[in-house]
Design an enzyme around this catalytic site. Sequence first.
Site, PDB file in Angstrom:
ATOM      1  N   LYS A   1       0.858  -1.194   0.000  1.00 35.31           N
ATOM      2  CA  LYS A   1       0.000   0.000   0.000  1.00 35.31           C
ATOM      3  C   LYS A   1       0.890   1.239   0.000  1.00 35.31           C
ATOM      4  O   LYS A   1       1.901   1.277   0.718  1.00 35.31           O
ATOM      5  CB  LYS A   1      -0.896  -0.022   1.235  1.00 35.31           C
ATOM      6  CG  LYS A   1      -1.915   1.107   1.296  1.00 35.31           C
ATOM      7  CD  LYS A   1      -2.821   0.942   2.521  1.00 35.31           C
ATOM      8  CE  LYS A   1      -3.871   2.026   2.622  1.00 35.31           C
ATOM      9  NZ  LYS A   1      -4.735   1.869   3.810  1.00 35.31           N
TER      10      LYS A   1
ATOM     11  N   SER B   1      -9.713   1.812   2.998  1.00 28.82           N
ATOM     12  CA  SER B   1      -8.920   2.568   2.073  1.00 28.82           C
ATOM     13  C   SER B   1      -7.913   1.736   1.283  1.00 28.82           C
ATOM     14  O   SER B   1      -7.393   2.202   0.261  1.00 28.82           O
ATOM     15  CB  SER B   1      -8.144   3.646   2.847  1.00 28.82           C
ATOM     16  OG  SER B   1      -7.253   3.037   3.765  1.00 28.82           O
TER      17      SER B   1
ATOM     18  N   SER C   1      -9.752  -0.504   7.238  1.00 29.24           N
ATOM     19  CA  SER C   1      -9.201  -0.414   5.880  1.00 29.24           C
ATOM     20  C   SER C   1      -8.474  -1.635   5.353  1.00 29.24           C
ATOM     21  O   SER C   1      -8.089  -1.644   4.179  1.00 29.24           O
ATOM     22  CB  SER C   1      -8.263   0.781   5.773  1.00 29.24           C
ATOM     23  OG  SER C   1      -9.014   1.945   5.608  1.00 29.24           O
TER      24      SER C   1
HETATM   25  N1  GLN Z   1     -12.902   4.153   6.238  1.00 28.18           N
HETATM   26  C1  GLN Z   1     -12.367   4.649   7.468  1.00 28.18           C
HETATM   27  C2  GLN Z   1     -11.988   6.108   7.303  1.00 28.18           C
HETATM   28  O1  GLN Z   1     -12.278   6.628   6.300  1.00 28.18           O
HETATM   29  C3  GLN Z   1     -11.197   3.803   7.869  1.00 28.18           C
HETATM   30  C4  GLN Z   1      -9.966   4.120   7.132  1.00 28.18           C
HETATM   31  C5  GLN Z   1      -8.798   3.253   7.520  1.00 28.18           C
HETATM   32  O2  GLN Z   1      -8.937   2.250   8.200  1.00 28.18           O
HETATM   33  N2  GLN Z   1      -7.626   3.694   7.104  1.00 28.18           N
HETATM   34  O3  GLN Z   1     -11.428   6.695   8.162  1.00 28.18           O
END
Ligand code: GLN
Length: 492
Positions: free
Chosen positions: A83, A158, A182
Amino acid sequence: MSNGAAEITALTAAEARRALDARELSAIELTRSYLARIDRLDDEIGAYLHVMRDVALSQAETADRRIAAGNSEPMTGIPVALKDVLCTIDAPTTAASRILEGFRPPYDATVVNRLRRQGAVFLGKANTDEFAMGSSNENSAFKPVRNPWHRDRVPGGSSGGPAAAVAAEMAMVSLGSDTGGSIRQPAGFCGVVGLKPTYGRVSRFGLLAFASSLDQIGPFARTVRDAAMVLQAIAGHDPFDATSSPEPSPDYSRALSGDIRGMKIGLAREYTADGMEDGVFAAFNSAIHRFRALGAEIVSIDLPHTEYALPTYYITAPAEASANLARYDGVKYGSVETASTLRETYARTRGKGFGPEVKRRIMLGTYALSSGYYDAYYIKAQKVRTLIKQDFDAAWSKVDAIVAPTSPTVAFPLGARTDDPYQMYLADVFTIPANMAGIPGVAVPCGFSEELPVSLQVLGPAFAEATILRIADAYERTESWAARRPQIAAAG
Ligand code: GLN
């Protein structure tokens, strides 16, 4: 490409390990097969922001020499996607943000360094929501990712790139980060396995920070066994991360006995949000029958503060993000947009460099931390966070693990939630409590609803990765969901 090459990319990491060590397959052959698939499929999927072709080929050659010398480690020659929030000395690291376009870190993240030392092959930097903020990968400043099961659906976020890369067989395994779901949520949407380790189990050194009290790095893989193998390679204490735990890591693969007889698995009534799709509910319920058939005892439990997890997260995570992202000022980091005053330089750089969701989080977080509101928001959120953790602590006196759906829905259409942040945030309603409590969770495919993958997660007490992996693996053995491949992969 020949069918042979397509079959090579369908191997699990465990199968590839055996074939590499038996010299039935070379790391260079494996790497070339993956690079060829990326060339052919990634225009359509968008999983990669940067392909590390030359690095990968040279790592593969080194891996082959090492295997020939009888010196292989579990990750030697295994093709991995990273990532793009993980620092890599030999590739740009952007967090999918314009503000870091062209940034080359002066060092590797600890997880990257550990994989590198083991001889893993880095295929490239995978797409993500900007600074890991999002649930659909539509917040990438560069391009969205498409779900390999259905090109008009999101891959989740994400870590949409790492999840889609593994699902479309454009990487054998990958690394993502999970601050509020995420890893698990995109794993679920893409029909692969995704593990969020205990906070502190894996070093965060060299991870571009989003919310430092929540962020945790973990693997994506096509099987639980492969996820265990990657976890083994990256877990453990790191003197460069003060929050990394000195707790020794057990042998995760050895925990995968397939036997969960007599284990107590909790089912929380709170994990049935309004808006849970029927297909998700049905697949999850049939998985519960499987757990019973495997000899586990299903126990009802209460996690009464679950409904507060999402609001608590959306105070805590933006507050920490607003502090962490202050460093991108165009001087130390970030593309420089000079103006006549320093203040104007900051304003222009940040105004142009950050996308709308990142700005929204910075504003929310700055507000929650500002004088006069700090106690009412940030401190209150920390208190509620403790209550959420205590719910789990109480549960562990009754059960060994908890199962829940990973998300209330299957992958939604691209664009469906971009105008409604609240709907977007709801995608994480089942994943966020584990982050608030710092506990580990593994998402594993549990069926399909209208041709799209459904996923369940197994949550466990802090540092009980071996337990949750064992449960997920036992389940995976009864249901061969992993054998079903998205058309794009099967056609490869
Ligand atoms: N979807 C969540 C956010 O937007 C979690 C993101 C993540 O785990 N990096 O914050």
